[in-house]
Motif scaffolding. Sequence first.
Motif, mmCIF file in Angstrom:
data_model
loop_
_atom_site.group_PDB
_atom_site.id
_atom_site.type_symbol
_atom_site.label_atom_id
_atom_site.label_comp_id
_atom_site.label_asym_id
_atom_site.label_seq_id
_atom_site.Cartn_x
_atom_site.Cartn_y
_atom_site.Cartn_z
ATOM 1 N N ASP A 62 0.087 8.108 -14.428
ATOM 2 C CA ASP A 62 0.033 8.800 -13.230
ATOM 3 C C ASP A 62 -1.142 8.747 -12.163
ATOM 4 O O ASP A 62 -1.383 9.490 -11.097
ATOM 5 C CB ASP A 62 0.320 10.381 -13.391
ATOM 6 N N ARG A 63 -1.832 7.815 -12.535
ATOM 7 C CA ARG A 63 -3.134 7.492 -11.579
ATOM 8 C C ARG A 63 -2.865 5.973 -10.938
ATOM 9 O O ARG A 63 -3.761 5.655 -10.355
ATOM 10 C CB ARG A 63 -4.366 7.221 -12.495
ATOM 11 N N PHE A 64 -1.691 5.543 -11.053
ATOM 12 C CA PHE A 64 -1.526 4.352 -10.616
ATOM 13 C C PHE A 64 -0.366 4.155 -9.590
ATOM 14 O O PHE A 64 0.803 5.024 -9.675
ATOM 15 C CB PHE A 64 -1.091 3.152 -11.668
ATOM 16 N N GLY A 65 -0.375 3.263 -8.721
ATOM 17 C CA GLY A 65 0.841 2.962 -7.896
ATOM 18 C C GLY A 65 0.821 3.772 -6.515
ATOM 19 O O GLY A 65 1.297 3.431 -5.499
ATOM 20 N N TRP A 66 -0.336 4.847 -6.251
ATOM 21 C CA TRP A 66 -0.289 5.610 -4.977
ATOM 22 C C TRP A 66 -0.537 4.949 -3.926
ATOM 23 O O TRP A 66 -0.112 4.844 -2.827
ATOM 24 C CB TRP A 66 -1.233 6.781 -5.206
ATOM 25 N N GLN A 67 -1.856 4.146 -4.024
ATOM 26 C CA GLN A 67 -2.321 3.340 -2.832
ATOM 27 C C GLN A 67 -1.613 2.444 -2.386
ATOM 28 O O GLN A 67 -1.431 2.235 -1.127
ATOM 29 C CB GLN A 67 -3.743 2.854 -3.074
ATOM 30 N N GLU A 68 -0.784 1.568 -3.327
ATOM 31 C CA GLU A 68 0.118 0.570 -2.826
ATOM 32 C C GLU A 68 1.376 1.091 -2.178
ATOM 33 O O GLU A 68 1.642 0.686 -1.156
ATOM 34 C CB GLU A 68 0.512 -0.218 -4.230
ATOM 35 N N MET A 69 1.915 2.338 -2.784
ATOM 36 C CA MET A 69 2.964 2.985 -2.057
ATOM 37 C C MET A 69 2.564 3.324 -0.586
ATOM 38 O O MET A 69 3.365 3.083 0.199
ATOM 39 C CB MET A 69 3.257 4.025 -2.887
ATOM 40 N N VAL A 70 1.282 3.903 -0.609
ATOM 41 C CA VAL A 70 0.986 4.387 0.857
ATOM 42 C C VAL A 70 0.959 3.376 1.839
ATOM 43 O O VAL A 70 1.193 3.192 3.016
ATOM 44 C CB VAL A 70 -0.262 5.161 0.699
ATOM 45 N N GLU A 71 0.101 1.952 1.447
ATOM 46 C CA GLU A 71 0.006 0.935 2.075
ATOM 47 C C GLU A 71 1.277 0.145 2.614
ATOM 48 O O GLU A 71 1.561 -0.196 3.708
ATOM 49 C CB GLU A 71 -0.543 -0.308 1.222
ATOM 50 N N LYS A 72 2.136 0.503 1.606
ATOM 51 C CA LYS A 72 3.749 -0.101 1.916
ATOM 52 C C LYS A 72 4.257 0.751 3.080
ATOM 53 O O LYS A 72 5.239 0.073 4.077
ATOM 54 C CB LYS A 72 4.675 -0.438 0.821
ATOM 55 N N VAL A 73 4.232 1.912 2.829
ATOM 56 C CA VAL A 73 4.757 2.873 3.884
ATOM 57 C C VAL A 73 3.949 2.756 5.245
ATOM 58 O O VAL A 73 4.609 2.760 6.260
ATOM 59 C CB VAL A 73 4.737 4.388 3.407
ATOM 60 N N GLY A 74 2.831 2.582 5.192
ATOM 61 C CA GLY A 74 2.073 2.210 6.339
ATOM 62 C C GLY A 74 2.613 1.075 7.096
ATOM 63 O O GLY A 74 2.712 1.123 8.367
ATOM 64 N N ARG A 75 2.826 -0.210 6.446
ATOM 65 C CA ARG A 75 3.376 -1.147 7.008
ATOM 66 C C ARG A 75 4.839 -0.946 7.785
ATOM 67 O O ARG A 75 4.967 -1.464 8.953
ATOM 68 C CB ARG A 75 3.309 -2.434 6.087
ATOM 69 N N ILE A 76 5.519 -0.259 6.947
ATOM 70 C CA ILE A 76 7.036 -0.087 7.593
ATOM 71 C C ILE A 76 6.737 0.735 8.809
ATOM 72 O O ILE A 76 7.320 0.355 10.051
ATOM 73 C CB ILE A 76 7.690 0.660 6.390
ATOM 74 N N TYR A 77 6.025 1.760 8.795
ATOM 75 C CA TYR A 77 5.856 2.776 9.894
ATOM 76 C C TYR A 77 5.149 1.924 11.205
ATOM 77 O O TYR A 77 5.681 2.192 12.206
ATOM 78 C CB TYR A 77 4.937 3.896 9.445
ATOM 79 N N ASN A 78 4.094 1.126 10.892
ATOM 80 C CA ASN A 78 3.361 0.536 12.012
ATOM 81 C C ASN A 78 4.136 -0.650 12.602
ATOM 82 O O ASN A 78 3.705 -1.076 13.615
ATOM 83 C CB ASN A 78 1.954 0.269 11.552
ATOM 84 N N SER A 79 5.044 -1.240 11.673
ATOM 85 C CA SER A 79 5.862 -2.131 12.367
ATOM 86 C C SER A 79 7.005 -1.924 13.322
ATOM 87 O O SER A 79 7.465 -2.568 14.104
ATOM 88 C CB SER A 79 6.611 -2.902 11.150
ATOM 89 N N LEU A 80 7.129 -0.442 13.505
ATOM 90 C CA LEU A 80 8.258 0.159 14.458
ATOM 91 C C LEU A 80 7.601 0.073 15.689
ATOM 92 O O LEU A 80 6.568 0.155 16.326
ATOM 93 C CB LEU A 80 8.702 1.655 13.916
#
Length: 544
Positions: free
Chosen positions: A415-433
Motif C-alpha cells: 500500500d506504499r506503491f502506485g500512488w504517484q504514478e496514478m496521480v501523474e496519469k490523472v494529471g496528464r488526462i486532466y491537463n490534456s483537456l
Amino acid sequence: MMTTVAVQTDAPVTERDSFRRFVWICLALAGVKLAIQVAGNAVAQHMGYGIFRDEMYYLMCGRRLAFGYVDQPPMVALQARLTEILFGYDHMATLRLISGIAGAAKVFLTGALVWAIGLAIGTGSRRFAAALAMLGVIGAGVYMGIDSYLSMNSFDPVIWMTCTLALIRIATVYETPGSERLVRFWWIVLGVSAGLGLENKASEVFYLVPVLIALLLSPQRKMLASRWFGVSVLVIVALGLPNLLWQIHYHFPTLEWLVDVSHTDKDVKLPPLQFLNAQFMMLTPWTIVLWLSGVIWLLVSKAAKPLRFLGVLYLVFLPMMMALHAKDYYLAPIYPVYFAAGAVWRLPANRRSGFRNGLAGVYAVLLVLGTLLILPLSMPVLTPQRFLAFTKALHFQPKDSENHAATILPQFYADRFGWQEMVEKVGRIYNSLPPEERAVTGIFAGNYGQASAINVLGAKYGLPVAISGHQNYWLWGWHGYTGQEMIIITEATPAEMAQYYASCNVADVRDNPLAMPWEKGPIYLCHGRITSYAADWKDEKYYH
C-alpha cells in the motif's frame, strides 16, 4: 572514647529517588527506539517505498478537523495536521516522527512499569530488569510496525500503559495511611489517559471493560470504593463526550461501518489456536520467554498478589478478542505490562545470584540480535526484491489481517506503491483537456486511498478536489460536481460504467505490479452522468 556508626549501604530510598535511578536507562533505550524508527523510515524512502494509503487519508482528515470520522476518533487527524504544519509530507522520517516518539514513550513506560511493579512487591528498583523488558518491547515486530507510520495505533500502547501504571500505583498505596493525595493524583492520571484514549481509537473500550472485570474479580476491587474512582470515570466521560456527540449528530456512522464490515469477509477471522499463535508471531517468538512468564507470575505468585488483577486482565481480554473475531494485533497495546512483569520475575532480588543474572544477560544479547533479524519483516528497509529473497530464505510468509487476492508484497508494504504514478496519469488526462472542459471536470475515486492521493499529491498538477463514497469522503459530499464530465478511478468494467454515464472511455491504466490488486485497473474519462451526484449521493455510501 569514639563510637562508630555502621552505615547500611542498602538503606531504603524514597520512591522519587528510586525512580531517578531508572530515568537515565529508560531515556537511553527510548532514544534507541526512536533512532530505529527514524532511520528505518529514512531507509524505506531510499529503497523506493512511498507514503502509505492510510497516511494520506489521515492528512485529509487533518485538513478537515472534526470531533470524529467514520472510521476513527479525532486524535489521529490532529496528529496528521500537526505533522503537516511542522514537517510537510514529503519525507517519511518526519512524516512519521510523532508516531516514532510515541513508540519511544512506550519503551520508557515499560521501564516505568518495572519500577512500579518492583515497588508494589517490595523488591525496590531493578534497572537491569527494566533494560531487559525494554529490549523485549523494542524487538517485538508488531511495535516496530505500528510505530513506523502515521496512525493512531502507535499511541494505543502509550495510553494503555499509562492507565496500567496508574492502576499499579493506586493498588500499591491506596491502603497506606496518608496516601490520599497520591491516590487522587493517579486516579486523575487514569481518567485523563483513558479519556484521551477514547479520542484516539474506539478499541480503548476493549481495554477498559476487561480492566474493570479483572478488578472486580480480584482483591483489588476495594480500590473501586474510592470516591476518586467516580471522579476518574467522570473525567473519562467528559473527554470522550465530543466524539460521542459527533456520533449522535451523524447517526452513529462508526457503528454502521463496524456492522457493515462484520457482515463481509474483509477481515481474517482466526480460530482460537491460530489467534493464539498469531500473538506469538506478532511479538516475535523469542520474546515469549518474557511476556508469557509475566502473565503466569502475575496469576500464581504470592509476591504478585497485590497485582493479581493484571494477570486476570489477560485471561479476560484474550478470550474476549477471540470471541469477537478481532484482528490479532488488537491485543498488542497490553503486552508491555507483561514484558515488565516477566523481567521482574526472571531477575533475582539477590544480586549475588550470578547464574540467573548471567542467563538474563545472554538473553538480552539474543533480544538485540533478534531485533536485527526481525527488522526487515516489520519495516520496509529492504528493496522489494531483497525483501522477497529474505523471506524466502527464512521460509516465512508474512500474514495479512485482511482477506484479499494474492499480492507480491504484504499489504503493509504494497500500500506504499502506485500512488504517484496514478496521480501523474490523472494529471496528464486532466491537463490534456481544453480549458473549458477542465473548468467543469471533476474526479471521482473508488476508495479513500485513491481520493486522498489525488488531494494530497495532485496539487502540483493543478488537479481539482477528488470525491468518493468511501468512509468519511461520503460525509464530505460531492463538492458540487454534477457529473457533466468526470475522471473516474475504479475497478468497474465499461459495461458497468455505461449504467451511469452517457459515454466512458478508458484514458489510462493503473498497472504498478507492486500495488494492491484493487489499485490496478482503468482510469476513465466520462461524460454526461445520467443522474446527478446530488440526486443519488445516498447510493454512493461505501462504509468498508
